[in-house]
Design a protein around this motif. Sequence first.
Motif, PDB file in Angstrom:
ATOM      1  N   SER A 119      10.574  -0.447  11.970  1.00  0.00           N
ATOM      2  CA  SER A 119      10.554  -1.908  11.850  1.00  0.00           C
ATOM      3  C   SER A 119      10.731  -2.643  13.172  1.00  0.00           C
ATOM      4  O   SER A 119      10.031  -3.628  13.428  1.00  0.00           O
ATOM      5  CB  SER A 119      11.611  -2.371  10.847  1.00  0.00           C
ATOM      6  OG  SER A 119      11.163  -2.174   9.528  1.00  0.00           O
ATOM      7  N   GLU A 177       9.054 -10.490   7.080  1.00  0.00           N
ATOM      8  CA  GLU A 177       9.885  -9.648   6.209  1.00  0.00           C
ATOM      9  C   GLU A 177       9.961  -8.255   6.804  1.00  0.00           C
ATOM     10  O   GLU A 177       8.934  -7.650   7.116  1.00  0.00           O
ATOM     11  CB  GLU A 177       9.331  -9.599   4.792  1.00  0.00           C
ATOM     12  CG  GLU A 177      10.250  -8.820   3.855  1.00  0.00           C
ATOM     13  CD  GLU A 177       9.992  -9.088   2.382  1.00  0.00           C
ATOM     14  OE1 GLU A 177      10.924  -8.896   1.574  1.00  0.00           O
ATOM     15  OE2 GLU A 177       8.864  -9.496   2.043  1.00  0.00           O
ATOM     16  N   TRP A 215      14.905  -9.952   4.542  1.00  0.00           N
ATOM     17  CA  TRP A 215      14.652  -8.780   3.698  1.00  0.00           C
ATOM     18  C   TRP A 215      15.084  -9.103   2.274  1.00  0.00           C
ATOM     19  O   TRP A 215      16.269  -9.131   1.958  1.00  0.00           O
ATOM     20  CB  TRP A 215      15.385  -7.554   4.242  1.00  0.00           C
ATOM     21  CG  TRP A 215      15.151  -6.280   3.480  1.00  0.00           C
ATOM     22  CD1 TRP A 215      16.106  -5.468   2.942  1.00  0.00           C
ATOM     23  CD2 TRP A 215      13.894  -5.655   3.182  1.00  0.00           C
ATOM     24  NE1 TRP A 215      15.528  -4.377   2.338  1.00  0.00           N
ATOM     25  CE2 TRP A 215      14.163  -4.463   2.467  1.00  0.00           C
ATOM     26  CE3 TRP A 215      12.568  -5.994   3.450  1.00  0.00           C
ATOM     27  CZ2 TRP A 215      13.157  -3.622   2.019  1.00  0.00           C
ATOM     28  CZ3 TRP A 215      11.565  -5.147   3.007  1.00  0.00           C
ATOM     29  CH2 TRP A 215      11.866  -3.973   2.298  1.00  0.00           C
ATOM     30  N   THR A 245      13.468 -12.944  10.904  1.00  0.00           N
ATOM     31  CA  THR A 245      13.232 -11.862   9.957  1.00  0.00           C
ATOM     32  C   THR A 245      14.123 -12.054   8.739  1.00  0.00           C
ATOM     33  O   THR A 245      15.168 -12.703   8.807  1.00  0.00           O
ATOM     34  CB  THR A 245      13.507 -10.464  10.555  1.00  0.00           C
ATOM     35  OG1 THR A 245      14.931 -10.266  10.697  1.00  0.00           O
ATOM     36  CG2 THR A 245      12.816 -10.288  11.899  1.00  0.00           C
ATOM     37  N   ASP A 284      12.337  -4.489   6.712  1.00  0.00           N
ATOM     38  CA  ASP A 284      13.404  -3.597   6.289  1.00  0.00           C
ATOM     39  C   ASP A 284      13.963  -2.926   7.534  1.00  0.00           C
ATOM     40  O   ASP A 284      13.362  -1.985   8.067  1.00  0.00           O
ATOM     41  CB  ASP A 284      12.862  -2.554   5.308  1.00  0.00           C
ATOM     42  CG  ASP A 284      13.901  -1.536   4.884  1.00  0.00           C
ATOM     43  OD1 ASP A 284      15.097  -1.701   5.246  1.00  0.00           O
ATOM     44  OD2 ASP A 284      13.524  -0.558   4.208  1.00  0.00           O
TER      45      ASP A 284
END
Length: 259
Positions: free
Chosen positions: A88, A80, A46, A44, A82
């Motif tokens: 998430s 991606e 951000w 992941t 948050d």
Amino acid sequence: MKENLTRPVATRPVALVTGVSRKIGIGAAISLALAKTGWDVATTYWRPYDAAMPWGINNGETTAISDQIRESNVLTVSIEADLSDIASPKRVFDRVESSLGPVSALVMAHCHAIESSIENTTVESFDLHFAVNTRATWLLTREFGKRFRGDHGRGRIISITSDHTAHNLPYGASKGAMDRIVLAAAQEFRDQGVTANLINPGATDTGWMSDDLKEYVRRETPLGRIGLPEDCARLVSFLCSEEGGWINGQLMYSNGGVR
């Protein structure tokens, strides 16, 4: 490059590594180390966080990291996310499971880190640090525990921590709270045979240190050099191996002996 999400006949274990947006970062080093030892790896990142930091955004970095992971002939997916959004963690796990399969190792290398002291930390900054560094760790850990169906003794939870305190209040405080969550998982997930550990890598050269700070770290480190992302990654790789399965509920320092 398009992601190759075709599942192999004999599936490999799947690791989810958070906080993987820069090739020089600890998260990227961990992802590559796990791939080299036969893990499929989900990551992941951000971009808004990177945009707010001195290094900024390099739009090709996440693609380059994924390409490097694939060089080990494993599968990968980059997401991606948050992590300040409470929805998430579930979305990330859903995506990883649909792309690669169930997660056997959760490695949390993400963070929110803006330096400030007791007097000048804002409530907004304090809350965001705890949302990303602490609450997201709890929610990711909880999601992992709900979904883990692997063999007893093969599940892994690892989080990267720090002992910063003075003049780095929200970061250090949120990391300290994070530690308690991960250590609790070592006890609460015992029936599933999941180990949970923390690694404190100390000052690591990921592009943020000034030349003066680098020289200070070299002088203060008994081994006479600065920590590299690969140093932490090697320990993560060992902890995720079968041989590392007896280590549980520990906060380990991988910092060259700095006290």
